[in-house]
Design an enzyme around this catalytic site. Sequence first.
Site, PDB file in Angstrom:
ATOM      1  N   ASP A  32      98.814  38.375 -13.240  1.00  0.00           N
ATOM      2  CA  ASP A  32      98.948  38.993 -14.558  1.00  0.00           C
ATOM      3  C   ASP A  32     100.202  38.426 -15.234  1.00  0.00           C
ATOM      4  O   ASP A  32     101.266  38.318 -14.618  1.00  0.00           O
ATOM      5  CB  ASP A  32      99.063  40.524 -14.410  1.00  0.00           C
ATOM      6  CG  ASP A  32      98.819  41.237 -15.732  1.00  0.00           C
ATOM      7  OD1 ASP A  32      97.793  41.933 -15.847  1.00  0.00           O
ATOM      8  OD2 ASP A  32      99.661  41.084 -16.649  1.00  0.00           O
ATOM      9  N   ASN A  90      90.144  49.101 -15.916  1.00  0.00           N
ATOM     10  CA  ASN A  90      90.192  49.802 -17.199  1.00  0.00           C
ATOM     11  C   ASN A  90      88.918  49.455 -17.967  1.00  0.00           C
ATOM     12  O   ASN A  90      88.530  48.289 -18.024  1.00  0.00           O
ATOM     13  CB  ASN A  90      91.416  49.355 -17.995  1.00  0.00           C
ATOM     14  CG  ASN A  90      92.712  49.671 -17.268  1.00  0.00           C
ATOM     15  OD1 ASN A  90      92.811  50.655 -16.554  1.00  0.00           O
ATOM     16  ND2 ASN A  90      93.709  48.806 -17.433  1.00  0.00           N
ATOM     17  N   GLU A  98      92.173  46.113 -22.616  1.00  0.00           N
ATOM     18  CA  GLU A  98      92.646  45.278 -23.730  1.00  0.00           C
ATOM     19  C   GLU A  98      91.863  43.982 -23.818  1.00  0.00           C
ATOM     20  O   GLU A  98      91.646  43.465 -24.915  1.00  0.00           O
ATOM     21  CB  GLU A  98      94.136  44.969 -23.544  1.00  0.00           C
ATOM     22  CG  GLU A  98      95.026  46.192 -23.698  1.00  0.00           C
ATOM     23  CD  GLU A  98      96.462  45.916 -23.288  1.00  0.00           C
ATOM     24  OE1 GLU A  98      96.797  44.756 -22.986  1.00  0.00           O
ATOM     25  OE2 GLU A  98      97.236  46.888 -23.252  1.00  0.00           O
ATOM     26  N   VAL A  99      91.490  43.440 -22.676  1.00  0.00           N
ATOM     27  CA  VAL A  99      90.788  42.156 -22.673  1.00  0.00           C
ATOM     28  C   VAL A  99      89.302  42.416 -22.373  1.00  0.00           C
ATOM     29  O   VAL A  99      88.965  42.970 -21.324  1.00  0.00           O
ATOM     30  CB  VAL A  99      91.392  41.195 -21.621  1.00  0.00           C
ATOM     31  CG1 VAL A  99      90.636  39.874 -21.612  1.00  0.00           C
ATOM     32  CG2 VAL A  99      92.876  40.969 -21.891  1.00  0.00           C
ATOM     33  N   HIS A 103      87.456  42.924 -15.533  1.00  0.00           N
ATOM     34  CA  HIS A 103      88.471  42.490 -14.569  1.00  0.00           C
ATOM     35  C   HIS A 103      88.978  43.663 -13.758  1.00  0.00           C
ATOM     36  O   HIS A 103      88.914  44.814 -14.194  1.00  0.00           O
ATOM     37  CB  HIS A 103      89.642  41.792 -15.275  1.00  0.00           C
ATOM     38  CG  HIS A 103      90.262  42.607 -16.372  1.00  0.00           C
ATOM     39  ND1 HIS A 103      89.710  42.705 -17.629  1.00  0.00           N
ATOM     40  CD2 HIS A 103      91.383  43.371 -16.396  1.00  0.00           C
ATOM     41  CE1 HIS A 103      90.464  43.487 -18.382  1.00  0.00           C
ATOM     42  NE2 HIS A 103      91.472  43.917 -17.653  1.00  0.00           N
ATOM     43  N   HIS A 105      92.399  44.959 -11.552  1.00  0.00           N
ATOM     44  CA  HIS A 105      93.828  44.759 -11.283  1.00  0.00           C
ATOM     45  C   HIS A 105      94.090  45.059  -9.808  1.00  0.00           C
ATOM     46  O   HIS A 105      93.707  46.124  -9.323  1.00  0.00           O
ATOM     47  CB  HIS A 105      94.684  45.735 -12.091  1.00  0.00           C
ATOM     48  CG  HIS A 105      94.569  45.611 -13.586  1.00  0.00           C
ATOM     49  ND1 HIS A 105      95.577  45.093 -14.371  1.00  0.00           N
ATOM     50  CD2 HIS A 105      93.578  45.962 -14.441  1.00  0.00           C
ATOM     51  CE1 HIS A 105      95.222  45.138 -15.647  1.00  0.00           C
ATOM     52  NE2 HIS A 105      94.001  45.661 -15.720  1.00  0.00           N
TER      53      HIS A 105
HETATM   54  P1  AMP Z   1      93.482  45.550 -19.401  1.00  0.00           P
HETATM   55  O1  AMP Z   1      94.438  46.393 -20.160  1.00  0.00           O
HETATM   56  O2  AMP Z   1      92.860  46.244 -18.211  1.00  0.00           O
HETATM   57  O3  AMP Z   1      92.455  44.874 -20.303  1.00  0.00           O
HETATM   58  O4  AMP Z   1      94.348  44.398 -18.746  1.00  0.00           O
HETATM   59  C1  AMP Z   1      94.559  43.164 -19.322  1.00  0.00           C
HETATM   60  C2  AMP Z   1      95.707  42.526 -18.570  1.00  0.00           C
HETATM   61  O5  AMP Z   1      95.741  41.153 -18.924  1.00  0.00           O
HETATM   62  C3  AMP Z   1      97.076  43.112 -18.876  1.00  0.00           C
HETATM   63  O6  AMP Z   1      97.655  43.632 -17.688  1.00  0.00           O
HETATM   64  C4  AMP Z   1      97.863  41.931 -19.431  1.00  0.00           C
HETATM   65  O7  AMP Z   1      99.197  41.926 -18.998  1.00  0.00           O
HETATM   66  C5  AMP Z   1      97.090  40.735 -18.886  1.00  0.00           C
HETATM   67  N1  AMP Z   1      97.159  39.512 -19.659  1.00  0.00           N
HETATM   68  C6  AMP Z   1      97.122  39.376 -21.005  1.00  0.00           C
HETATM   69  N2  AMP Z   1      97.182  38.073 -21.341  1.00  0.00           N
HETATM   70  C7  AMP Z   1      97.227  37.378 -20.172  1.00  0.00           C
HETATM   71  C8  AMP Z   1      97.303  35.975 -19.847  1.00  0.00           C
HETATM   72  N3  AMP Z   1      97.319  35.032 -20.787  1.00  0.00           N
HETATM   73  N4  AMP Z   1      97.358  35.635 -18.534  1.00  0.00           N
HETATM   74  C9  AMP Z   1      97.349  36.578 -17.578  1.00  0.00           C
HETATM   75  N5  AMP Z   1      97.289  37.896 -17.817  1.00  0.00           N
HETATM   76  C10 AMP Z   1      97.234  38.294 -19.099  1.00  0.00           C
END
Ligand code: AMP
Length: 109
Positions: A32, A90, A98-99, A103, A105
């Site tokens: 991350d 999440n 967020e993404v 995925h 964690h």
């Molecule tokens: P979520 O909130 O479950 O969608 O988690 C998305 C995660 O992606 C967060 O913990 C961010 O810190 C991580 N993240 C965002 N951009 C990147 C990136 N370019 N490379 C690696 N992790 C990232």
Amino acid sequence: MYDHNNIFARILRDEIPAKKVMETDYTLAFHDAFPKASVHILVIPKKPYVTFHDFVSTAEAEEILDFYKTTDVIVRSNDLHNAGYKLQINTGEGGGQEVPHFHLHIMGA
Ligand code: AMP
């Protein structure tokens, strides 16, 4: 609808860098970029799924097994299994996703 320009899709296409931890035919794991624990690794399927439901309801059994086996290998190779660790998924806006690429964690103290 899957957004092919989300950040993890771009990592999968090697358009942006990631600190890769492990890769199989179906699964990629990388650190991350903004870690919330001393070990914070993300595990993603290579195919495009947005949510946990998308993944478990449409992926092949082989992909799903590979995803969780890969997670377990990473847990053990980082020696997280003795002290303990968290696995977090999440989902959706209310779940803090967020993404929009499914995925998991892995977080260890
Ligand atoms: P979520 O909130 O479950 O969608 O988690 C998305 C995660 O992606 C967060 O913990 C961010 O810190 C991580 N993240 C965002 N951009 C990147 C990136 N370019 N490379 C690696 N992790 C990232």
